[in-house]
Write a protein that holds these residues in place. Structure first.
Motif, PDB file in Angstrom:
ATOM      1  N   GLU A 101       0.809  -1.218   0.000  1.00  0.00           N
ATOM      2  CA  GLU A 101       0.000   0.000   0.000  1.00  0.00           C
ATOM      3  C   GLU A 101       0.842   1.267   0.000  1.00  0.00           C
ATOM      4  OE1 GLU A 101      -3.564   0.096   2.400  1.00  0.00           O
ATOM      5  OE2 GLU A 101      -3.509  -2.073   2.628  1.00  0.00           O
ATOM      6  N   ALA A 104       1.581   1.712  -3.560  1.00  0.00           N
ATOM      7  CA  ALA A 104       0.345   2.085  -4.248  1.00  0.00           C
ATOM      8  C   ALA A 104       0.048   3.568  -4.046  1.00  0.00           C
ATOM      9  CB  ALA A 104      -0.819   1.241  -3.740  1.00  0.00           C
ATOM     10  N   SER A 146      -8.846   1.047  -0.316  1.00  0.00           N
ATOM     11  CA  SER A 146      -9.183   0.475  -1.624  1.00  0.00           C
ATOM     12  C   SER A 146      -9.177   1.548  -2.707  1.00  0.00           C
ATOM     13  CB  SER A 146     -10.555  -0.195  -1.570  1.00  0.00           C
ATOM     14  OG  SER A 146     -10.525  -1.360  -0.776  1.00  0.00           O
ATOM     15  N   ASP A 147      -9.699   2.733  -2.369  1.00  0.00           N
ATOM     16  CA  ASP A 147      -9.735   3.821  -3.352  1.00  0.00           C
ATOM     17  C   ASP A 147      -8.336   4.216  -3.800  1.00  0.00           C
ATOM     18  OD1 ASP A 147     -12.468   3.886  -3.266  1.00  0.00           O
ATOM     19  OD2 ASP A 147     -12.602   5.656  -1.964  1.00  0.00           O
ATOM     20  N   VAL A 149      -5.589   2.267  -3.831  1.00  0.00           N
ATOM     21  CA  VAL A 149      -5.030   1.205  -4.682  1.00  0.00           C
ATOM     22  C   VAL A 149      -5.723   1.210  -6.042  1.00  0.00           C
ATOM     23  CG1 VAL A 149      -4.578  -1.257  -4.899  1.00  0.00           C
ATOM     24  CG2 VAL A 149      -4.434  -0.166  -2.660  1.00  0.00           C
ATOM     25  N   ARG A 150      -7.014   1.518  -6.058  1.00  0.00           N
ATOM     26  CA  ARG A 150      -7.749   1.570  -7.332  1.00  0.00           C
ATOM     27  C   ARG A 150      -7.154   2.620  -8.265  1.00  0.00           C
ATOM     28  NH1 ARG A 150     -12.225   1.744  -5.148  1.00  0.00           N
ATOM     29  NH2 ARG A 150     -12.733  -0.467  -5.195  1.00  0.00           N
ATOM     30  N   LEU A 158      -5.262  -4.479  -6.642  1.00  0.00           N
ATOM     31  CA  LEU A 158      -6.481  -4.157  -5.901  1.00  0.00           C
ATOM     32  C   LEU A 158      -7.098  -5.403  -5.284  1.00  0.00           C
ATOM     33  CD1 LEU A 158      -8.659  -2.141  -5.015  1.00  0.00           C
ATOM     34  CD2 LEU A 158      -9.783  -2.526  -7.220  1.00  0.00           C
ATOM     35  N   SER A 159      -7.218  -6.464  -6.059  1.00  0.00           N
ATOM     36  CA  SER A 159      -7.802  -7.699  -5.541  1.00  0.00           C
ATOM     37  C   SER A 159      -6.967  -8.277  -4.404  1.00  0.00           C
ATOM     38  CB  SER A 159      -7.927  -8.744  -6.664  1.00  0.00           C
ATOM     39  OG  SER A 159      -8.876  -8.338  -7.619  1.00  0.00           O
ATOM     40  N   GLU A 162      -7.323  -6.002  -1.264  1.00  0.00           N
ATOM     41  CA  GLU A 162      -8.647  -6.162  -0.653  1.00  0.00           C
ATOM     42  C   GLU A 162      -8.749  -7.492   0.085  1.00  0.00           C
ATOM     43  OE1 GLU A 162     -11.476  -5.426  -3.781  1.00  0.00           O
ATOM     44  OE2 GLU A 162     -11.558  -3.275  -3.301  1.00  0.00           O
TER      45      GLU A 162
END
Length: 226
Positions: A101, A104, A146-147, A149-150, A158-159, A162
């Motif tokens: 992260e 990311a 999540s936002d 990484v998206r 992302l997967s 999560e």
């Protein structure tokens, strides 16, 4: 087992080369076995193995198809492994989160549009430290990470993140209930990360995200050793 591995590699090569594409139906078993120079037994075992990891979809009475190969399908096996781990593995999961992260966040700082940056800042601003419940804070935490990484545009990352994140929710709830100022600290750190991304400061976003997850690791290490 070596014969099955060989069969798996040959089917994988057909997919990687584009000879078989997502959604394609595999040739009949006899024809495919002859084409690949395999026994039907080895081919059958390979198909079973690839079905388990969601590369192939065996439809009884219809045939065998290549799945969509979407990241969330292919990473389901990893999710299963993560779910089977016990609480002693949480520190290792957080360590993986920190490594993934933080990078990311740095990529997101380079890639985020003004609109995406504003949405991230608005997500943080939507949380009131005075009134938010622990459950709502954790839900926000999951959305926020999540936002970010998206924004990298990497569906596999992302997967994976999560999957890791879902396994650490209980620890995050525990922290929110037991650590003094956990709510204020979380919101403050999220705000700083979001602002660094909005400023397209990749190095700062990376550093702040690293420190953010490392802080949870530090708390967890102390809590579990107490």
């Amino acid at each position: 087992m070596a014969l099955t591995d060989d069969a798996i590699e040959k089917i994988k090569a057909m997919i990687v080369s584009g000879e078989l594409r997502p959604g394609d139906r595999l040739p009949p078993e006899k024809e495919l076995a002859e084409h690949l120079g395999l026994s039907r037994n080895s081919l059958r075992e390979a198909v079973k193995a690839l079905e388990i990891i969601r590369v192939l979809d065996v439809r009884r009475g219809d045939g065998t198809y290549v799945t969509s190969l979407e990241p969330h399908l292919l990473l389901e096996a990893i999710s299963f492994v993560i779910d089977m781990h016990d609480d002693d593995s949480l520190l290792e999961l957080f360590a993986v989160r920190r490594m993934l992260e933080s990078q990311a966040a740095g990529i997101a700082a380079q890639a985020a549009s003004d609109e995406q940056s504003r949405a991230l800042i608005d997500e943080v601003a939507s949380i009131d430290a005075e009134t938010v419940t622990v459950d709502d804070l954790v839900a926000h935490d999951v959305r926020f990470h999540s936002d970010i990484v998206r924004l990298t545009g990497n569906g596999y990352l992302l997967s994976l993140v999560e999957s890791l994140s879902s396994r650490t929710i209980r620890a995050r709830v525990w922290r929110g209930l037991t650590e003094q100022d956990a709510v204020e600290r979380t919101i403050s750190e999220h705000r700083a990360i979001a602002e660094a991304i909005a400023q397209h400061d990749s190095a700062l976003a990376t550093s702040l995200a690293t420190a953010h997850v490392a802080g949870i690791e530090r708390w967890l290490r102390q809590a579990t050793s107490a």
